[in-house]
Design an enzyme around this catalytic site. Structure first.
Site, PDB file in Angstrom:
ATOM      1  N   TYR A  74     -13.035 -27.981  13.257  1.00  0.00           N
ATOM      2  CA  TYR A  74     -14.176 -27.217  13.650  1.00  0.00           C
ATOM      3  C   TYR A  74     -13.540 -26.215  14.678  1.00  0.00           C
ATOM      4  O   TYR A  74     -13.146 -25.136  14.408  1.00  0.00           O
ATOM      5  CB  TYR A  74     -15.549 -27.760  14.326  1.00  0.00           C
ATOM      6  CG  TYR A  74     -16.568 -26.794  14.542  1.00  0.00           C
ATOM      7  CD1 TYR A  74     -17.398 -26.339  13.492  1.00  0.00           C
ATOM      8  CD2 TYR A  74     -16.712 -26.325  15.745  1.00  0.00           C
ATOM      9  CE1 TYR A  74     -18.405 -25.320  13.578  1.00  0.00           C
ATOM     10  CE2 TYR A  74     -17.847 -25.300  16.036  1.00  0.00           C
ATOM     11  CZ  TYR A  74     -18.364 -24.855  14.891  1.00  0.00           C
ATOM     12  OH  TYR A  74     -19.553 -24.059  14.968  1.00  0.00           O
TER      13      TYR A  74
ATOM     14  N   SER B  39     -19.157 -23.478   8.477  1.00  0.00           N
ATOM     15  CA  SER B  39     -19.601 -22.430   9.493  1.00  0.00           C
ATOM     16  C   SER B  39     -18.268 -21.919  10.386  1.00  0.00           C
ATOM     17  O   SER B  39     -17.363 -21.249   9.565  1.00  0.00           O
ATOM     18  CB  SER B  39     -20.557 -23.195  10.627  1.00  0.00           C
ATOM     19  OG  SER B  39     -21.278 -22.110  11.118  1.00  0.00           O
TER      20      SER B  39
ATOM     21  N   HIS C  17     -28.217 -23.124   5.895  1.00  0.00           N
ATOM     22  CA  HIS C  17     -26.855 -23.579   6.621  1.00  0.00           C
ATOM     23  C   HIS C  17     -26.547 -24.830   6.560  1.00  0.00           C
ATOM     24  O   HIS C  17     -25.535 -25.268   6.731  1.00  0.00           O
ATOM     25  CB  HIS C  17     -27.028 -22.950   8.271  1.00  0.00           C
ATOM     26  CG  HIS C  17     -25.636 -22.598   8.525  1.00  0.00           C
ATOM     27  ND1 HIS C  17     -24.693 -21.899   8.291  1.00  0.00           N
ATOM     28  CD2 HIS C  17     -25.087 -23.374   9.862  1.00  0.00           C
ATOM     29  CE1 HIS C  17     -23.553 -21.832   9.059  1.00  0.00           C
ATOM     30  NE2 HIS C  17     -23.970 -22.579   9.850  1.00  0.00           N
TER      31      HIS C  17
ATOM     32  N   ASP D 110     -29.008 -18.938   3.507  1.00  0.00           N
ATOM     33  CA  ASP D 110     -28.234 -19.046   4.881  1.00  0.00           C
ATOM     34  C   ASP D 110     -28.490 -17.892   5.728  1.00  0.00           C
ATOM     35  O   ASP D 110     -27.910 -16.930   5.331  1.00  0.00           O
ATOM     36  CB  ASP D 110     -26.741 -19.529   4.589  1.00  0.00           C
ATOM     37  CG  ASP D 110     -26.009 -19.765   6.017  1.00  0.00           C
ATOM     38  OD1 ASP D 110     -26.678 -19.650   7.104  1.00  0.00           O
ATOM     39  OD2 ASP D 110     -25.113 -20.415   6.048  1.00  0.00           O
TER      40      ASP D 110
END
Length: 717
Positions: free
Chosen positions: A478, A558, A677, A642
């Site tokens: 991430y 993301s 999302h 999303d």
């Protein structure tokens, strides 16, 4: 357990390593039209031929989505073991899951899923009575795509307001019910976004939202958040704006929460995802005024509790790893703060319950929990059940006991009942799952990034793993927004590891594992550090023979989708498979959609100055797909609803890859319809998605059958 002959053992072990050379599945991509759209950034003209895909309401975009899905699912349908993966996911997923209980009024509430229900159901009990269903989100819609996204009770537990999301959107609706009769009191407040519910007595509650944007509500920019007060029995049109309605009070994120004793309303206001102003209002005053606690956004600060006018705050102001301070509400500005629980070398997260503070520290991403009294005296360290992640340490002041959870990468989450005074706890609930944690192990390693920075990584796999460079491996990352990746169990990862897969998670810069400095070192003009950390993690796994290029897949969602997009365009030679999910792929235009401008603290924007523009353009995935380059097999995933990271990011990236891919590896996009999302996605859709992702991954690593398929056939229940 059946006996296995030596010959059978050899056959099974051979099957586990079996790969077969064969022709790849032929793919004919839909034609994606190009338009002459050009933007001038500081004298540099940048082409944007697929900008038309940003219009999520156009018939052309809708047709493109259908064509891409037809191509993608036509490919996925040909993967021979896709159905086996789906069946195994369903079987492993099908166990009862129970969340930690919490008390509201005369009832104890908890979330429960009987196995394959699309959404968790809220149950309750009164004392030792029978359990009853309180809210069942599976009845909200026929296809399970309407989810429960918040549930907040009045202090006496007599009323509750709950938030629902339709199709995965960040826009919410609020419904109020009487908890005793379970009848609806008010139906429905609409257009709530990035908000919780905080009650003022039994008479009404605070919530936040934006004005409905002109154009598409799924992609149009929203940047003035407002805090409202809704009085029960009145129409929403009469709701009073408490903060955010003026130009002076304009912020992208505004939230309000009432203290447990009902005395104060605390208001947080931010222009980005990091840093907030903080205000209070004394709700006991006849005409409460706004009092400033913090008038700048140089820190992340919030009030954790109060005793009368004494306020307890958690802050990283002058304390990058956070601390707890105390101040009087009559004069609450920073120069009057006094340290109560000082900063340490480890990052603090604090909660309250039973009249105590509980501080969770991350020690190399592993939980450590300390209990303090309200004078700042250390009471004890809570000895956790193992090495992993603890959560839920907190409750109401009058609670004598509450529940916490514990998990790690190979241990399904369990709940424990904790006695506040003694510090003792007992197992409350443990899942009965067709997965034996004792067969797996996690190992934390430290490796050096490109600039010599030491980065931790946890690698999880089945015991007895042979370091031969042939283990299918998913490297997940991430690296942003001060978010920490701590060990937690995942059913989908369990299925991956059953297949002999390795699951590796590095704690990249940009995250919060080592406090504010770690976060800042992966932002704006230092964002490349994050990609370098991820690349170095892949190189470590290969150098140590956990895997090799042929058996390595990289995955992230993301901001992690951006990570995958940037890594695969910078080092396409490093991995066999790339799996970017709901990613931020157009770094020159991300801030023009929904609340994207709020991410500028981490990214900067292309409008800031020439240096920032050139830096963003230098790694933006959409702008760095090069003609004639052989990219890894890529499955881009997104949802058509999303409105956090709009799907146009993924659309444009997939179009660029399909146009410029020089190798035989497929570059596909899987677009989930009526999904957002990720949060609230029905279980059925999640299972189908991961069967496709893992099927695509293993197939493109060369497998014609699942690595342990022979074992499954021989020993299936």
């Amino acid at each position: 357990m059946k006996n296995i002959s030596l010959l059978a053992t050899i056959v099974l072990l051979t099957a586990c390593q079996k790969t077969t050379k064969r022709e790849p599945i032929a793919v004919t991509y839909p034609t994606t039209k190009k338009v002459d759209t050009i933007t001038d950034y500081f004298g540099t003209k940048v082409k944007d031929p697929y900008r038309w895909l940003e219009d999520d309401r156009s018939e052309e975009t809708e047709a493109w989505v259908k064509q891409q899905n037809a191509t993608t699912f036509g490919y996925l349908d040909k993967i021979p073991f896709r159905e086996d993966l789906k069946n195994r996911l369903e079987k492993l997923w099908n166990y009862e899951k129970v969340g930690s209980p919490f008390k509201e009024g005369d009832y104890t509430y908890y979330y429960k899923n009987n196995g394959l229900q699309n959404q968790y159901v809220v149950y309750r009990k009164k004392g030792d009575g029978e359990e009853e269903v309180f809210l069942d989100p599976n009845t909200f819609s026929e296809d399970g795509t309407t989810s429960l996204m918040g549930l907040n009770f009045t202090k006496d537990g007599s009323k509750a307001a709950y938030l629902i999301s339709e199709g995965g959107s960040d826009w919410r609706k609020a419904i109020t019910i009487d908890t005793e009769s379970m009848e609806i009191v008010e139906d429905t407040l609409v257009d709530i976004k990035f908000s919780g519910i905080s009650w003022k007595g039994n008479e009404g509650f605070y919530y936040s939202s934006y004005d409905k944007p002109e154009g598409s509500e799924l992609s149009a920019k929203t940047d003035q958040h407002k805090l409202y007060y809704h009085k029960l029995g009145t129409p929403q049109s009469e709701d009073k704006i408490i903060f955010g309605g003026t130009l002076e009070e304009k912020h992208r994120y505004v939230g309000g929460y009432v203290s447990e004793d009902g005395k104060y309303l605390f208001i947080s206001a931010s222009i980005s995802t990091s840093g907030n102003k903080l205000f209070l209002m004394d709700l006991t005053a006849p005409n409460p005024e706004l009092i400033t606690i913090l008038g700048d956004t140089d820190s992340d600060t919030y009030v954790i509790d109060n005793e009368g006018s004494k306020l307890f705050l958690v802050t990283d102001r002058d304390a990058p790893n956070k601390k707890v301070v105390v101040v009087d509400a009559s004069n609450p500005t920073p120069e009057n703060w006094t340290d109560l629980i000082p900063e340490t070398e480890n990052v603090l997260t604090a909660g309250t319950g039973g009249g105590y503070f509980f501080t969770e520290y991350m020690v190399d991403a592993i939980s450590k929990v300390l209990q303090y009294d309200y004078d700042g005296k250390l009471i004890r360290e809570v000895q956790l059940p193992g090495v992993g992640s603890a959560g839920g340490f907190g409750g109401k002041k009058e609670d004598k006991e509450f529940y916490f959870s514990f998990t790690n990468y190979n241990t399904p989450g369990s709940s424990y009942k904790f006695n506040v005074e003694s510090g003792e706890y007992e197992l409350y609930w443990k899942p009965q799952i067709d997965f034996n944690p004792e067969d797996y192990e996690s190992k934390q390693v430290f490796y050096n990034s490109k600039d010599g920075t030491k980065v931790p990584m946890i690698i999880t796999y089945k015991k007895g793993l042979e370091l031969n460079g042939k283990n299918p491996t998913i490297l997940y990352g991430y690296g942003g927004f001060n978010i920490s990746l701590t060990p937690s169990f995942s059913i989908v990862n369990a299925v991956w590891m059953e297949q002999g897969g390795v699951y590796a998670v590095p704690n990249l810069r940009g995250g919060g594992e080592y406090g504010k400095k770690w976060h800042i070192s992966g932002t704006k003009l230092q964002k490349q550090n994050v990609f370098d950390d991820f690349i170095a993690a892949a190189e470590y796994l290969i150098a140590e023979n956990y895997t090799s290029k042929k058996y390595l897949a990289i995955r992230g969602g993301s901001n992690g989708g951006l990570l995958v997009g940037a890594t695969m365009t910078q080092r396409p030679d490093l991995m066999q498979v790339a799996l970017p999910a709901v990613g931020v792929m157009d770094m020159l235009r991300y801030h023009t959609f929904t609340a994207g401008a709020g991410w500028a603290y981490d990214y900067g924007t292309s409008e800031d100055d020439k240096e920032m523009f050139e830096y963003l353009k230098g790694y933006s995935p959409v702008h760095n797909v090069k003609e004639g380059t052989s990219y890894p097999a890529t499955l881009v995933t997104t949802g058509d609803h999303d409105d956090r990271v709009v799907p146009a990011h993924s659309f444009k990236f997939a179009a660029e890859l399909q146009e410029k891919q020089a190798g035989d590896q497929p570059t596909l996009i899987r677009i989930e319809t009526n999904a957002g999302h990720g949060a609230g996605t029905p279980v059925s859709k999640t299972i189908e998605q991961y069967a496709d992702i893992f099927g695509f991954t293993l197939f493109n690593m060369g497998y014609d059958e699942l690595p342990n398929q022979a074992v499954l056939k021989e020993f299936k229940d």
